[in-house]
Design a protein around this motif. Structure first.
Motif, mmCIF file in Angstrom:
data_model
loop_
_atom_site.group_PDB
_atom_site.id
_atom_site.type_symbol
_atom_site.label_atom_id
_atom_site.label_comp_id
_atom_site.label_asym_id
_atom_site.label_seq_id
_atom_site.Cartn_x
_atom_site.Cartn_y
_atom_site.Cartn_z
ATOM 1 N N VAL A 109 2.503 7.907 -11.563
ATOM 2 C CA VAL A 109 2.744 6.905 -10.481
ATOM 3 C C VAL A 109 1.437 5.917 -10.518
ATOM 4 N N ASN A 110 1.941 4.660 -10.345
ATOM 5 C CA ASN A 110 1.140 3.646 -10.378
ATOM 6 C C ASN A 110 0.535 3.686 -9.028
ATOM 7 N N HIS A 111 -0.958 3.436 -9.036
ATOM 8 C CA HIS A 111 -1.698 3.892 -7.976
ATOM 9 C C HIS A 111 -1.279 2.848 -6.609
ATOM 10 N N LEU A 112 -1.068 1.328 -7.069
ATOM 11 C CA LEU A 112 -0.885 0.474 -6.282
ATOM 12 C C LEU A 112 0.416 0.750 -5.522
ATOM 13 N N HIS A 113 1.421 1.204 -6.312
ATOM 14 C CA HIS A 113 2.898 1.617 -5.627
ATOM 15 C C HIS A 113 2.782 2.661 -4.636
ATOM 16 N N GLY A 114 1.901 3.445 -4.912
ATOM 17 C CA GLY A 114 1.527 4.678 -4.117
ATOM 18 C C GLY A 114 1.217 4.193 -2.560
ATOM 19 N N HIS A 115 0.135 3.278 -2.663
ATOM 20 C CA HIS A 115 -0.377 2.698 -1.342
ATOM 21 C C HIS A 115 0.696 1.838 -0.695
ATOM 22 N N VAL A 116 1.780 1.255 -1.329
ATOM 23 C CA VAL A 116 2.683 0.647 -0.693
ATOM 24 C C VAL A 116 3.800 1.777 -0.158
ATOM 25 N N LEU A 117 3.984 2.461 -0.963
ATOM 26 C CA LEU A 117 5.105 3.579 -0.447
ATOM 27 C C LEU A 117 4.373 4.426 0.594
ATOM 28 N N SER A 118 3.173 4.452 0.745
ATOM 29 C CA SER A 118 2.389 5.344 1.637
ATOM 30 C C SER A 118 3.247 5.391 3.282
ATOM 31 N N HIS A 119 3.736 4.262 3.432
ATOM 32 C CA HIS A 119 4.436 4.085 4.810
ATOM 33 C C HIS A 119 5.897 5.203 4.893
ATOM 34 N N PHE A 120 6.145 5.703 3.659
ATOM 35 C CA PHE A 120 7.286 6.564 3.681
ATOM 36 C C PHE A 120 6.806 8.216 3.922
ATOM 37 N N ILE A 135 7.630 -6.978 3.330
ATOM 38 C CA ILE A 135 6.325 -7.287 2.564
ATOM 39 C C ILE A 135 5.448 -6.551 2.934
ATOM 40 N N CYS A 136 4.711 -6.171 2.070
ATOM 41 C CA CYS A 136 3.597 -5.452 2.059
ATOM 42 C C CYS A 136 2.098 -6.130 1.703
ATOM 43 N N LEU A 137 1.116 -6.088 2.466
ATOM 44 C CA LEU A 137 -0.085 -6.725 2.413
ATOM 45 C C LEU A 137 -1.098 -5.610 1.850
ATOM 46 N N LEU A 138 -1.109 -5.681 0.386
ATOM 47 C CA LEU A 138 -2.126 -4.457 -0.038
ATOM 48 C C LEU A 138 -3.612 -5.008 -0.326
ATOM 49 N N ILE A 270 6.199 -6.466 8.287
ATOM 50 C CA ILE A 270 5.224 -6.520 7.307
ATOM 51 C C ILE A 270 4.545 -5.290 7.496
ATOM 52 N N ALA A 271 4.117 -4.697 6.286
ATOM 53 C CA ALA A 271 3.196 -3.345 6.167
ATOM 54 C C ALA A 271 1.827 -3.829 5.640
ATOM 55 N N ILE A 272 1.035 -3.011 5.882
ATOM 56 C CA ILE A 272 -0.170 -3.144 5.286
ATOM 57 C C ILE A 272 -0.671 -1.860 4.550
ATOM 58 N N GLY A 273 -1.369 -1.794 3.590
ATOM 59 C CA GLY A 273 -1.993 -0.587 2.689
ATOM 60 C C GLY A 273 -3.239 -1.008 1.995
ATOM 61 N N GLY A 274 -3.791 0.199 1.480
ATOM 62 C CA GLY A 274 -5.110 0.097 0.755
ATOM 63 C C GLY A 274 -6.211 0.263 1.833
ATOM 64 N N GLY A 275 -7.375 0.592 1.150
ATOM 65 C CA GLY A 275 -8.521 0.762 1.960
ATOM 66 C C GLY A 275 -8.849 -0.107 3.086
ATOM 67 N N VAL A 276 -8.768 -1.549 3.047
ATOM 68 C CA VAL A 276 -9.065 -2.540 3.970
ATOM 69 C C VAL A 276 -8.132 -2.307 5.003
ATOM 70 N N SER A 277 -7.253 -1.751 5.002
ATOM 71 C CA SER A 277 -6.109 -1.554 6.001
ATOM 72 C C SER A 277 -6.576 -0.719 6.929
ATOM 73 N N ALA A 278 -7.726 -0.007 7.007
ATOM 74 C CA ALA A 278 -8.218 0.866 7.560
ATOM 75 C C ALA A 278 -9.350 0.081 8.597
ATOM 76 N N ASN A 279 -9.402 -1.181 8.240
ATOM 77 C CA ASN A 279 -10.355 -1.987 9.427
ATOM 78 C C ASN A 279 -9.652 -2.402 10.619
ATOM 79 N N SER A 280 -10.484 -2.161 11.661
ATOM 80 C CA SER A 280 -9.818 -2.360 12.946
ATOM 81 C C SER A 280 -9.336 -3.661 13.237
ATOM 82 N N GLY A 281 -10.200 -4.726 12.760
ATOM 83 C CA GLY A 281 -9.908 -6.006 13.119
ATOM 84 C C GLY A 281 -8.642 -6.564 12.200
ATOM 85 N N VAL A 282 -8.604 -5.953 11.115
ATOM 86 C CA VAL A 282 -7.320 -6.494 10.205
ATOM 87 C C VAL A 282 -6.071 -5.844 10.849
#
Length: 338
Positions: A109-120, A135-138, A270-282
């Motif tokens: 698994v590509n780590h970045l693809h994993g972040h994108v597909l976390s919504h599933f 569109i996913c903002l990673l 629009i979907a977001i993923g990755g560690g910064v997507s935990a930021n409440s402001g984002v």
């Protein structure tokens, strides 16, 4: 007949294992590493040693929580890259050895693809998931990308960072402020107490849909340097305002290119993923952006924003259904494969 996948994630400093059956999450165990805090960043050698200590108990606990035995597994999915090579070697070696012992296939698994597909990742049968395309903002410590997602196997990178990623900007600026590593969560906490318009930091003018955060970081450093000349306690006195202004600027930069990508691609979600997507402001900014433009916003659970094996398992599940297995001789890779 059901399909059960074990996912293993070891790309950086979190050791994680998860079990998914027919797309439904049954367990997701993560062991974080505190040893890096005193160094202000991840030390690769220490990370790989910690993975060696953590991986067996983490996998065992994931199987226990899922209520299954190793013999119930149909395949093992693992992060092959990108990431820290020493850390990846621990996860890939364990996955391959376990798969050989069980006589089941491995799935890379590509780590970045994993972040994108976390919504599933589903936690119940009736849970809603995105429809393609979207569109996913990673956004993470090492990557800032705008990705057009047409299917689990068809993703186009429309734009990416040409220098620092958004997460790097948060962490590096937090370090200057004397905040603990990782700095992003501390910036997020302080930002809620400060004035986002207190300071103006530089915004890049990069053509197309690519990002740049290096100039923002430099502007932030100059602001602190200039104010320290007249006020030795400037950082301590203005931490909240600095954090709020920094967070607002990063969000503005992210949304500027995202808005252009939406207009060009004509998607309706629009979907977001990755560690910064935990930021409440984002998270709040993305929800507001989508409301203004009539778009569906997909905001992941915070437990699925950081490096976790659930996203690896779901990505592996999609590849299993397609029959895409990985030869045992393939090595891990540290950089993104084009």
């Amino acid at each position: 007949m059901s399909t059960t996948i074990l996912g293993i994630e070891s790309s950086c400093d979190d050791t994680s294992a998860a079990v998914i059956t027919d797309g439904i999450l049954r367990s997701n165990v993560i062991a974080s590493q505190k040893v890096h805090e005193q160094y202000g960043g991840v030390v690769p050698e220490l990370a790989s040693r910690a993975h060696q200590q953590n991986i067996l108990p983490v996998v065992s606990e994931a199987l226990r929580q899922a209520g299954i035995k190793a013999s119930d597994l149909d395949a093992i999915a693992y992060t092959r890259g990108p990431g820290l090579l020493g850390s990846l070697l621990v996860g890939t070696s364990f996955a391959k050895g376990m798969a050989i012992g069980l006589d089941i296939p491995t799935i890379d698994v590509n780590h970045l693809h994993g972040h994108v597909l976390s919504h599933f990742i589903k936690e119940s049968e009736d849970q809603e998931v995105p429809e393609f395309p979207f569109i996913c903002l990673l956004i993470s410590g090492g990557n800032s990308q705008i990705i057009l997602v047409r299917s689990p196997f068809d993703m186009d990178i429309l734009g990416s960072t040409i220098d620092d990623a958004a997460g790097e900007a948060f962490d590096k600026c937090a370090k200057v402020m004397g905040l603990p590593y990782p700095g992003g969560p501390h910036i997020d906490r302080l930002a809620s107490e400060g004035n986002p318009d207190a300071y103006r930091f530089a915004k890049p003018h990069i053509p197309g849909l690519d990002y740049s955060f290096s100039g923002l970081k430099t502007s932030f450093l100059y602001t602190i340097r200039d104010n320290l000349k007249t006020d030795p306690d400037f950082i301590e006195n203005r931490k909240a305002d600095l954090a709020a202004s920094l967070q607002k600027t990063i969000i503005d930069i992210l949304l500027d290119k995202l808005s252009k990508a939406v207009k060009e691609s004509k998607v309706n979600a629009i979907a977001i993923g990755g560690g910064v997507s935990a930021n409440s402001g984002v998270r709040s900014a993305i929800e507001s952006f989508c409301r203004r433009h009539g778009l569906k916003a997909w905001i992941p659970k915070r437990s699925f924003t950081t490096d976790n094996a659930a996203m690896v398992a779901i990505a592996g599940y999609f590849k299993y259904l397609k029959g895409e297995f990985c030869p045992l001789e393939l090595p891990p890779y540290s950089k993104v494969e084009v």
